[in-house]
Design a protein around this motif. Structure first.
Motif, PDB file in Angstrom:
ATOM      1  N   MET A 272      90.349  91.276  53.303  1.00 47.20           N
ATOM      2  CA  MET A 272      91.098  90.351  54.218  1.00 47.20           C
ATOM      3  C   MET A 272      92.023  89.626  53.445  1.00 47.20           C
ATOM      4  SD  MET A 272      88.428  87.644  55.590  1.00 47.20           S
ATOM      5  CE  MET A 272      89.638  86.342  55.922  1.00 47.20           C
ATOM      6  N   LYS A 273      93.222  88.869  54.072  1.00 46.44           N
ATOM      7  CA  LYS A 273      93.737  87.784  53.288  1.00 46.44           C
ATOM      8  C   LYS A 273      93.008  86.682  53.531  1.00 46.44           C
ATOM      9  CE  LYS A 273      98.506  87.472  53.731  1.00 46.44           C
ATOM     10  NZ  LYS A 273      99.871  87.778  54.556  1.00 46.44           N
ATOM     11  N   LYS A 274      93.069  86.040  52.262  1.00 47.57           N
ATOM     12  CA  LYS A 274      92.056  84.525  52.289  1.00 47.57           C
ATOM     13  C   LYS A 274      93.152  83.502  51.571  1.00 47.57           C
ATOM     14  CE  LYS A 274      87.588  86.455  52.157  1.00 47.57           C
ATOM     15  NZ  LYS A 274      86.148  86.230  51.394  1.00 47.57           N
ATOM     16  N   ILE A 275      92.847  82.311  51.597  1.00 46.92           N
ATOM     17  CA  ILE A 275      93.382  81.335  50.865  1.00 46.92           C
ATOM     18  C   ILE A 275      92.895  81.142  49.420  1.00 46.92           C
ATOM     19  CG2 ILE A 275      93.707  78.723  50.715  1.00 46.92           C
ATOM     20  CD1 ILE A 275      94.158  78.593  53.512  1.00 46.92           C
ATOM     21  N   TYR A 276      93.659  81.296  48.432  1.00 44.98           N
ATOM     22  CA  TYR A 276      93.060  81.207  47.031  1.00 44.98           C
ATOM     23  C   TYR A 276      93.730  79.801  46.375  1.00 44.98           C
ATOM     24  CZ  TYR A 276      91.269  85.653  48.058  1.00 44.98           C
ATOM     25  OH  TYR A 276      90.563  87.037  48.481  1.00 44.98           O
ATOM     26  N   VAL A 277      93.131  79.250  45.488  1.00 41.25           N
ATOM     27  CA  VAL A 277      93.256  77.932  45.131  1.00 41.25           C
ATOM     28  C   VAL A 277      93.695  78.085  43.355  1.00 41.25           C
ATOM     29  CG1 VAL A 277      92.967  75.481  44.477  1.00 41.25           C
ATOM     30  CG2 VAL A 277      92.295  76.795  46.706  1.00 41.25           C
ATOM     31  N   LYS A 278      94.869  78.010  42.919  1.00 42.47           N
ATOM     32  CA  LYS A 278      95.363  77.772  41.548  1.00 42.47           C
ATOM     33  C   LYS A 278      95.282  76.577  41.168  1.00 42.47           C
ATOM     34  CE  LYS A 278      98.053  82.336  42.022  1.00 42.47           C
ATOM     35  NZ  LYS A 278      99.471  82.623  41.982  1.00 42.47           N
ATOM     36  N   GLU A 279      94.123  76.198  40.700  1.00 42.42           N
ATOM     37  CA  GLU A 279      93.990  74.562  40.546  1.00 42.42           C
ATOM     38  C   GLU A 279      94.934  74.150  39.346  1.00 42.42           C
ATOM     39  OE1 GLU A 279      89.812  74.506  39.961  1.00 42.42           O
ATOM     40  OE2 GLU A 279      90.087  74.193  37.734  1.00 42.42           O
ATOM     41  N   GLU A 280      95.213  75.122  38.257  1.00 43.07           N
ATOM     42  CA  GLU A 280      95.997  74.601  37.296  1.00 43.07           C
ATOM     43  C   GLU A 280      97.591  74.063  37.788  1.00 43.07           C
ATOM     44  OE1 GLU A 280      94.948  77.484  37.681  1.00 43.07           O
ATOM     45  OE2 GLU A 280      96.275  79.313  37.257  1.00 43.07           O
ATOM     46  N   TRP A 281      97.863  74.825  39.061  1.00 45.35           N
ATOM     47  CA  TRP A 281      99.157  74.123  39.592  1.00 45.35           C
ATOM     48  C   TRP A 281      99.081  73.108  40.461  1.00 45.35           C
ATOM     49  CZ3 TRP A 281     103.137  76.225  36.976  1.00 45.35           C
ATOM     50  CH2 TRP A 281     102.978  77.160  36.415  1.00 45.35           C
ATOM     51  N   CYS A 282      98.026  72.656  40.798  1.00 46.93           N
ATOM     52  CA  CYS A 282      97.720  71.538  41.815  1.00 46.93           C
ATOM     53  C   CYS A 282      98.251  70.164  41.099  1.00 46.93           C
ATOM     54  CB  CYS A 282      96.299  71.456  42.031  1.00 46.93           C
ATOM     55  SG  CYS A 282      95.884  69.879  43.480  1.00 46.93           S
ATOM     56  N   LEU A 283      99.057  69.526  41.974  1.00 43.86           N
ATOM     57  CA  LEU A 283      99.825  68.236  41.619  1.00 43.86           C
ATOM     58  C   LEU A 283      98.925  66.983  41.933  1.00 43.86           C
ATOM     59  CD1 LEU A 283     103.506  69.013  42.692  1.00 43.86           C
ATOM     60  CD2 LEU A 283     102.453  69.188  40.324  1.00 43.86           C
ATOM     61  N   GLY A 284      97.995  67.424  43.206  1.00 39.29           N
ATOM     62  CA  GLY A 284      97.017  66.438  43.630  1.00 39.29           C
ATOM     63  C   GLY A 284      98.060  65.301  44.377  1.00 39.29           C
ATOM     64  N   CYS A 285      99.028  66.020  45.023  1.00 38.71           N
ATOM     65  CA  CYS A 285      99.863  65.139  45.996  1.00 38.71           C
ATOM     66  C   CYS A 285      99.202  64.980  47.484  1.00 38.71           C
ATOM     67  CB  CYS A 285     101.264  65.978  46.238  1.00 38.71           C
ATOM     68  SG  CYS A 285     101.250  67.543  47.062  1.00 38.71           S
ATOM     69  N   HIS A 286      98.041  65.694  47.815  1.00 40.39           N
ATOM     70  CA  HIS A 286      97.483  65.763  49.166  1.00 40.39           C
ATOM     71  C   HIS A 286      98.512  66.130  50.417  1.00 40.39           C
ATOM     72  CE1 HIS A 286      93.877  63.632  47.439  1.00 40.39           C
ATOM     73  NE2 HIS A 286      94.730  63.165  46.714  1.00 40.39           N
TER      74      HIS A 286
ATOM     75  N   ASN B  94     104.153  73.326  44.983  1.00 35.84           N
ATOM     76  CA  ASN B  94     103.976  73.768  43.638  1.00 35.84           C
ATOM     77  C   ASN B  94     103.216  75.404  43.770  1.00 35.84           C
ATOM     78  OD1 ASN B  94     104.962  73.341  41.050  1.00 35.84           O
ATOM     79  ND2 ASN B  94     102.945  72.545  40.324  1.00 35.84           N
ATOM     80  N   GLY B  95     103.026  75.856  44.781  1.00 34.98           N
ATOM     81  CA  GLY B  95     102.466  77.046  44.596  1.00 34.98           C
ATOM     82  C   GLY B  95     100.980  77.240  44.284  1.00 34.98           C
ATOM     83  N   ALA B  96     100.309  76.071  44.404  1.00 33.87           N
ATOM     84  CA  ALA B  96      98.875  75.824  43.909  1.00 33.87           C
ATOM     85  C   ALA B  96      97.850  76.449  45.062  1.00 33.87           C
ATOM     86  CB  ALA B  96      98.556  74.406  43.760  1.00 33.87           C
ATOM     87  N   ILE B  97      98.452  76.793  46.171  1.00 37.69           N
ATOM     88  CA  ILE B  97      97.620  77.433  47.374  1.00 37.69           C
ATOM     89  C   ILE B  97      98.384  78.619  47.766  1.00 37.69           C
ATOM     90  CG2 ILE B  97      96.166  77.033  49.316  1.00 37.69           C
ATOM     91  CD1 ILE B  97      96.732  74.011  49.359  1.00 37.69           C
ATOM     92  N   VAL B  98      97.665  79.701  47.572  1.00 38.94           N
ATOM     93  CA  VAL B  98      98.134  81.144  48.071  1.00 38.94           C
ATOM     94  C   VAL B  98      97.448  81.588  49.108  1.00 38.94           C
ATOM     95  CG1 VAL B  98      99.363  81.398  45.793  1.00 38.94           C
ATOM     96  CG2 VAL B  98      96.979  82.203  46.442  1.00 38.94           C
ATOM     97  N   TYR B  99      97.962  82.731  49.896  1.00 38.42           N
ATOM     98  CA  TYR B  99      97.354  83.252  51.209  1.00 38.42           C
ATOM     99  C   TYR B  99      97.518  84.803  50.663  1.00 38.42           C
ATOM    100  CZ  TYR B  99      96.073  84.364  55.700  1.00 38.42           C
ATOM    101  OH  TYR B  99      95.799  85.064  56.946  1.00 38.42           O
ATOM    102  N   GLU B 100      96.587  85.450  50.309  1.00 39.76           N
ATOM    103  CA  GLU B 100      96.781  86.985  49.888  1.00 39.76           C
ATOM    104  C   GLU B 100      95.481  87.634  49.908  1.00 39.76           C
ATOM    105  OE1 GLU B 100      96.892  86.125  45.057  1.00 39.76           O
ATOM    106  OE2 GLU B 100      98.645  85.610  46.227  1.00 39.76           O
ATOM    107  N   GLU B 101      95.760  89.030  49.814  1.00 42.44           N
ATOM    108  CA  GLU B 101      94.863  89.894  49.821  1.00 42.44           C
ATOM    109  C   GLU B 101      94.426  90.135  48.482  1.00 42.44           C
ATOM    110  OE1 GLU B 101      92.986  92.519  52.646  1.00 42.44           O
ATOM    111  OE2 GLU B 101      95.138  91.887  53.300  1.00 42.44           O
TER     112      GLU B 101
END
Lengths: 143, 409
Positions: free
Chosen positions: A1-15, A135-142
């Motif tokens: 299934m498609k889920k949310i994944y986190v690429k923490e190296e791209w997270c800016l912490g902007c909330h 910043n593309g730090a959260i993605v939604y994919e299979e």
């Protein structure tokens, strides 16, 4: 299934994801009216280990402990495998909070469980946190 | 096509059905339900009494759950298991099995109290039938005495409160929830609820005389309706008589197998492996029943799996006081009070053994995961773990893998 994944190296912490989540689930069509002067209680939370930030929301586990522990049937998997909440069934016992190893389910001020439902329960149709992450730090994919 | 027979129609059976079907899509499953009702959630009885949920919603996955899963439901009592012929006899009919699950649960314990037969309106509080019978009496009004201040008695009181303020809860123990909490936490619960509930603690019941309870101290309490909430006992009879290894419950291994071939057991009836004490014990909890049942189901269908992460845990809300706990209350205690909230964590040998939280339980599952997996506390400050636990307390690579979808914590 498609889920949310986190690429923490791209997270800016902007909330920003937190605000977009609160907006997506507000049922209000205007972001200003939805959020202005309101305390938000989003389904995604930006956390930090002191060095790096990352957005945490429900993982929609293959074998979710929250569903195993749910005494009311309020938590269940839909046909795609997403873990959904039926607030009308929830009695607010907090068993899901007791077992979720991600800390991704909570009891809201209404006294019922809530969590990320991949924006399937609102008018967005796809996770708004993903769509609006600058910043593309959260993605939604299979995967 | 493999034939599966499941005795008992509650949570362990639900787990087993889902476990079997995850492996064997063409399984021929028969459920024998002694309670003669479709699958419902027993912990909801207090919420239904309280009108926080409806009788209909107690059938928490629909009244047609068995039909939806393609399971045959037999509403009747299983009388005998013949392990040689591999058949179960229920209501005079034979049900052959290749693999059998015994999930017969437990029964309220009613000790032989002198004069109990002279009480006109007496109840236990365990099944939907119990709740319906109690509700019928409550609707006629009257004063209620609940004997037993454990979770069942206390949740019952919350429901009863919907009908009358005239409730007394008596227990031999010095505080409410003696088994589910620590003395400190129990005392806080008692204090918070003392304006709502009339407690009689350290009160040993001596006898009944009609609708009057007489305690060892000589105190007499008159009542109209009596609820006995003195704990439950596993219903082990079916397997005990054919030579299963039984202590207080049916003994099962980590695959939920009994010592008898092709016979598994799960739920309130078993003594199974508990990960904190590292020994077999009765857990009698909803998640244990479901996950134990699921483990049994998968093994019955031929997929080997073990259940080694079961621990005691409880989450409830009593008259607005939220109580969340897991593990065992052993080892060194760290206590934190934040506003109205009380939090205590128990650790030994560098791992968390247990915790209890009164009030906010945000992200408590992270502490539960520490206990289940025996995660080293490492450099984390136990007070900080109690205060601000979140995903950042896990090792960074594990967290990254979990958030990136490469692994489930």
């Amino acid at each position: 299934m498609k889920k949310i994944y986190v690429k923490e190296e791209w997270c800016l912490g902007c909330h920003l994801c937190e605000f977009e989540c609160a907006y997506a689930n507000s049922g209000i069509g205007n972001i200003v009216l939805a959020l202005k002067d309101k305390e938000i209680d989003p389904n995604v939370k930006v956390l930090s280990d002191g060095k790096i930030t990352f957005a945490v929301s429900c993982r929609h586990c293959d074998e979710p402990l929250c569903i195993s522990a749910c005494i009311s049937g309020a938590l269940s998997k839909d046909e795609t495998g997403a873990v959904m909440v039926d607030k009308s069934k929830c009695v607010g016992c907090g068993s899901c909070v007791m077992v979720c190893p991600y800390g991704a389910v909570r009891i809201t001020k209404e006294g019922t469980a809530n969590k990320c439902q991949l924006c399937m329960n609102n008018s967005c149709g796809e996770p708004l946190c993903v769509k609006k992450c600058p910043n593309g730090a959260i993605v939604y994919e299979e995967k | 096509m493999k034939k599966y027979v499941l005795i008992g129609g509650s949570i362990a059976t639900k787990g087993a059905i889902e476990g079997i079907l995850s492996v064997d899509k063409s399984a021929d499953i028969t459920v024998i339900c002694g309670e003669k009702r479709p699958l419902y959630s027993r912990p909801l009885i207090s919420y239904a009494l309280e009108k926080k949920t409806t009788d209909e919603k107690m059938f928490f996955h629909g009244e047609d759950y068995y039909e939806k899963k393609g399971v045959k439901a037999v509403y009747g009592v299983a009388e005998k298991v013949d392990p040689e012929e591999k058949v179960v006899i229920a209501e005079g009919k034979e049900y052959p099995y290749d693999e059998l699950l015994v999930a017969t649960g437990s029964k309220p314990f009613v000790p032989p109290i002198k004069g109990l037969e002279s009480v006109t309106k007496k109840h236990t509080f365990y099944t939907m039938d119990d709740m319906l019978a109690l509700r019928a009496d409550l609707e006629k009004g009257g004063k209620v005495l609940i004997v037993g201040a454990g979770l069942i008695g206390m949740k019952c009181a919350e429901g009863v409160k919907e009908y009358t303020d005239d409730i007394v809860i008596a227990d031999m123990a010095p505080r409410p929830l003696p088994a589910a909490t620590t003395p400190e936490a129990g005392a806080i619960v008692q204090e918070r609820l003392s304006s709502i509930i009339d407690f009689r603690l350290n009160a040993a019941l001596d006898h009944f005389d009609g609708n009057k309870a007489v305690f060892g101290s000589g105190e007499e309490i008159e009542f109209d309706i009596l609820v006995l909430a003195l704990g439950v006992r596993p219903q082990v009879g079916l397997l005990k008589e054919i030579g299963a290894e039984v202590n207080r419950g049916i003994i099962v291994n980590e695959k939920m197998q009994t010592n008898l071939p092709h016979i598994y057991a799960a739920g309130d009836v078993v003594e199974s492996y508990e990960a904190v004490g590292e020994s077999k014990r009765l857990l009698q909890l909803f998640p244990s029943a479901y996950l134990g049942g699921k483990t049994a189901g998968k093994n019955m269908a031929g997929e080997e799996c073990v259940f080694l992460t079961d621990i005691p845990m409880n989450a409830t809300n009593l008259f607005g006081v939220r109580i969340t706990s897991a593990g065992l209350f052993v080892g060194e205690k760290t206590e934190v009070t934040v506003g109205e909230d009380y939090r205590a964590l128990y650790a030994e040998g560098g791992v968390i053994k247990g915790f209890i939280l009164i009030g906010d339980s945000t992200r408590a599952g992270i502490l539960t995961d520490f206990i289940r997996k025996k995660r080293p506390i490492g450099e984390s400050d136990t007070k900080e773990l109690l205060a601000g636990r979140d995903l950042s307390v896990y090792p960074a690579d594990e967290r990254r893998a979990a958030l990136g979808g490469k692994y489930e914590i």
